[in-house]
Design a protein around this motif. Structure first.
Motif, mmCIF file in Angstrom:
data_model
loop_
_atom_site.group_PDB
_atom_site.id
_atom_site.type_symbol
_atom_site.label_atom_id
_atom_site.label_comp_id
_atom_site.label_asym_id
_atom_site.label_seq_id
_atom_site.Cartn_x
_atom_site.Cartn_y
_atom_site.Cartn_z
ATOM 1 N N ASP A 212 0.804 -1.224 0.000
ATOM 2 C CA ASP A 212 0.000 0.000 0.000
ATOM 3 C C ASP A 212 0.838 1.274 0.000
ATOM 4 O OD1 ASP A 212 0.978 -0.134 2.556
ATOM 5 O OD2 ASP A 212 -0.963 -0.022 3.566
ATOM 6 N N LYS A 213 2.152 1.145 0.224
ATOM 7 C CA LYS A 213 3.027 2.312 0.171
ATOM 8 C C LYS A 213 4.418 1.855 -0.265
ATOM 9 C CE LYS A 213 4.147 2.143 5.122
ATOM 10 N NZ LYS A 213 4.148 2.903 6.397
ATOM 11 N N PRO A 214 5.267 2.766 -0.732
ATOM 12 C CA PRO A 214 6.584 2.363 -1.226
ATOM 13 C C PRO A 214 7.411 1.664 -0.151
ATOM 14 C CG PRO A 214 6.126 4.661 -1.768
ATOM 15 C CD PRO A 214 5.058 4.231 -0.830
ATOM 16 N N TYR A 215 8.205 0.690 -0.604
ATOM 17 C CA TYR A 215 9.119 -0.011 0.296
ATOM 18 C C TYR A 215 10.427 -0.222 -0.463
ATOM 19 C CZ TYR A 215 10.746 -3.147 3.995
ATOM 20 O OH TYR A 215 11.443 -3.719 5.042
ATOM 21 N N ALA A 216 11.477 0.488 -0.024
ATOM 22 C CA ALA A 216 12.758 0.476 -0.722
ATOM 23 C C ALA A 216 13.846 -0.135 0.150
ATOM 24 C CB ALA A 216 13.154 1.883 -1.132
ATOM 25 N N MET A 217 14.536 -1.104 -0.403
ATOM 26 C CA MET A 217 15.681 -1.730 0.252
ATOM 27 C C MET A 217 16.941 -1.349 -0.517
ATOM 28 S SD MET A 217 16.297 -5.685 1.379
ATOM 29 C CE MET A 217 15.929 -6.394 -0.223
ATOM 30 N N LEU A 218 17.989 -0.985 0.210
ATOM 31 C CA LEU A 218 19.231 -0.543 -0.415
ATOM 32 C C LEU A 218 20.368 -1.487 -0.072
ATOM 33 C CD1 LEU A 218 19.057 3.303 0.273
ATOM 34 C CD2 LEU A 218 18.275 2.047 -1.750
ATOM 35 N N GLY A 219 21.202 -1.774 -1.097
ATOM 36 C CA GLY A 219 22.393 -2.572 -0.871
ATOM 37 C C GLY A 219 23.524 -1.718 -0.340
ATOM 38 N N ILE A 220 24.292 -2.268 0.588
ATOM 39 C CA ILE A 220 25.435 -1.551 1.151
ATOM 40 C C ILE A 220 26.518 -2.558 1.541
ATOM 41 C CG2 ILE A 220 24.381 -1.513 3.461
ATOM 42 C CD1 ILE A 220 25.822 1.195 3.904
ATOM 43 N N ASN A 221 27.765 -2.199 1.249
ATOM 44 C CA ASN A 221 28.897 -3.016 1.666
ATOM 45 C C ASN A 221 29.247 -2.670 3.114
ATOM 46 O OD1 ASN A 221 29.740 -4.001 -1.180
ATOM 47 N ND2 ASN A 221 29.658 -1.767 -1.398
ATOM 48 N N VAL A 222 29.350 -3.673 3.940
ATOM 49 C CA VAL A 222 29.771 -3.442 5.325
ATOM 50 C C VAL A 222 30.829 -4.484 5.694
ATOM 51 C CG1 VAL A 222 29.098 -3.218 7.731
ATOM 52 C CG2 VAL A 222 27.482 -2.559 5.931
ATOM 53 N N VAL A 223 31.977 -4.000 6.060
ATOM 54 C CA VAL A 223 33.053 -4.870 6.558
ATOM 55 C C VAL A 223 33.433 -4.354 7.935
ATOM 56 C CG1 VAL A 223 35.395 -5.700 6.222
ATOM 57 C CG2 VAL A 223 33.881 -5.424 4.246
ATOM 58 N N ALA A 224 33.207 -5.184 8.934
ATOM 59 C CA ALA A 224 33.421 -4.781 10.321
ATOM 60 C C ALA A 224 34.469 -5.676 10.970
ATOM 61 C CB ALA A 224 32.116 -4.848 11.104
ATOM 62 N N ALA A 225 35.281 -5.074 11.814
ATOM 63 C CA ALA A 225 36.283 -5.804 12.589
ATOM 64 C C ALA A 225 36.504 -5.041 13.888
ATOM 65 C CB ALA A 225 37.578 -5.949 11.794
ATOM 66 N N GLU A 226 37.398 -5.526 14.710
ATOM 67 C CA GLU A 226 37.598 -4.884 16.008
ATOM 68 C C GLU A 226 38.256 -3.510 15.878
ATOM 69 O OE1 GLU A 226 36.346 -5.737 18.908
ATOM 70 O OE2 GLU A 226 35.348 -7.327 17.764
ATOM 71 N N THR A 227 39.006 -3.300 14.808
ATOM 72 C CA THR A 227 39.641 -2.003 14.580
ATOM 73 C C THR A 227 39.382 -1.538 13.158
ATOM 74 O OG1 THR A 227 41.749 -2.919 13.786
ATOM 75 C CG2 THR A 227 41.495 -2.643 16.174
ATOM 76 N N ASP A 228 39.471 -0.224 12.967
ATOM 77 C CA ASP A 228 39.333 0.327 11.614
ATOM 78 C C ASP A 228 40.403 -0.240 10.686
ATOM 79 O OD1 ASP A 228 37.194 1.883 12.405
ATOM 80 O OD2 ASP A 228 38.366 3.733 12.625
ATOM 81 N N GLU A 229 41.620 -0.357 11.200
ATOM 82 C CA GLU A 229 42.727 -0.833 10.371
ATOM 83 C C GLU A 229 42.486 -2.254 9.875
ATOM 84 O OE1 GLU A 229 47.604 -1.081 10.606
ATOM 85 O OE2 GLU A 229 46.435 -1.226 12.456
#
Length: 335
Positions: A212-229
């Motif tokens: 009954d209303k728009p529903y948009a799903m977006l793809g996104i890359n996510v790489v997570a670890a304990e540190t940014d490096e």
């Protein structure tokens, strides 16, 4: 808080094989289910030694059989490669075996190179011409039998498998709006038209029997670890694989490197950084803040998260971190 889902290309890591990759996919799906992810989608690609999900409907059955509650589907089936009746039968069978858990996301690209597309017996003409008719024919086969209908999908008829339209341009956004279907945008590798496509989809949307209303799903890359490096190091596998694909030399997913200096030129880096700009790479705090910013900027109804990580244990750990940050964002939203 909006749902988070998983997009899996069932990557074949260098030195591995498709069997191991598919078993890793099922293990990751079980892990994602336990973490509370909403759906688990697999993508159709052909003639790529680094992707094991070519027979997408078969893989979906393998994943669904190994899980209990998470929705499982395609992100997507490349409809011009197939007769709508065949897809209706395949997904009708899946829906009959795993009722209430199967999604059917549809794309209109070949998911491969031109030579392989010909081997798939795919018409090499513009897919725009036939795609809207094929989508509606598929809807017919998955819905209740109509008066005078003599060709039926068995299984398939009256399963009403939820359809999604996938795209990286305005075409599928307009069609999804016209048909009143949910829309998934491939912003994880083609971000240029994301905001315009969302605008078009939301503005042109017509309510339907399914939405009954728009529903948009977006793809996104996510790489997570304990540190940014460490997260940036893990992300180099995807960066290398993406550039190899762009230069016409796709292969198995390469191991990460400590630095991309010397691996690519400044021009190549700029091209990959642009294509993968919808990415959040870093520590738990970096991931939480990056995801919150992306959701606020886009108004997405759902995120589908992909992570091309060489080491399977590190990939599972990345999704664990994402799930923990999702929970924190939900707490913040409820406060």
């Amino acid at each position: 808080m909006i749902p988070f889902s998983v997009l899996d290309l069932s990557p074949v890591a260098r030195g591995s094989n498709p069997g191991e990759s598919l078993r890793n996919s099922r293990d990751l799906a079980q892990h994602a289910e336990a973490l509370g992810f909403h759906r688990y989608w697999l993508a159709e690609h052909h003639n790529m030694t680094g992707i094991a999900s070519a027979a997408t409907a078969v893989v979906i059955g393998f994943i669904a059989e190994g899980t209990r509650t998470i929705r499982v589907g395609s992100g997507g089936i490349m409809l011009p490669n197939h007769a709508p009746l065949v897809i209706a039968e395949q997904f009708g069978t899946l829906a009959s075996l795993y009722p209430g858990r199967i999604d059917l996301g549809l794309g209109r690209a070949p998911g491969t190179d031109q030579g392989t597309a010909r081997a798939l017996r795919r018409s090499m003409g513009p897919s725009d011409d036939r795609f809207p008719d094929d989508v509606q024919e598929l809807q017919l086969f998955l819905g209740p039998q109509q008066p005078g209908q003599t060709v039926r999908a068995v299984p398939g008829m009256d399963t009403n498998v939820p359809l999604w339209l996938l795209g990286s341009s305005l075409f599928s956004a307009q069609l999804a709006a016209h048909l009143g279907l949910p829309f998934a945008f491939a912003s994880h590798f083609a971000p240029d038209m994301m905001m315009k496509a969302l605008e078009v989809y939301r503005h042109m949307f017509r309510p339907s029997d399914v939405l009954d209303k728009p529903y948009a799903m977006l793809g996104i890359n996510v790489v997570a670890a304990e540190t940014d490096e460490e997260a940036r190091r893990l992300f180099t596998s995807q960066q290398q694989a993406f550039w190899n694909l762009r230069r016409g030399a796709p292969g198995q997913l390469p191991p990460p490197v400590n630095s991309m200096d010397g691996v690519w030129t400044p021009m190549e880096k700029a091209q990959v950084d642009h294509a993968l700009s919808c990415a959040v790479v870093g520590s738990p705090d970096t991931v939480r803040n990056g995801l919150a910013d992306f959701i606020e900027r886009t108004g997405a109804d759902e995120l589908i998260i992909t992570a091309q990580i060489f080491d399977h244990a590190a990939r599972k750990a990345s999704y664990s971190i994402v799930a923990a940050q999702h929970a924190k964002l939900a707490e913040r939203s409820a406060a």
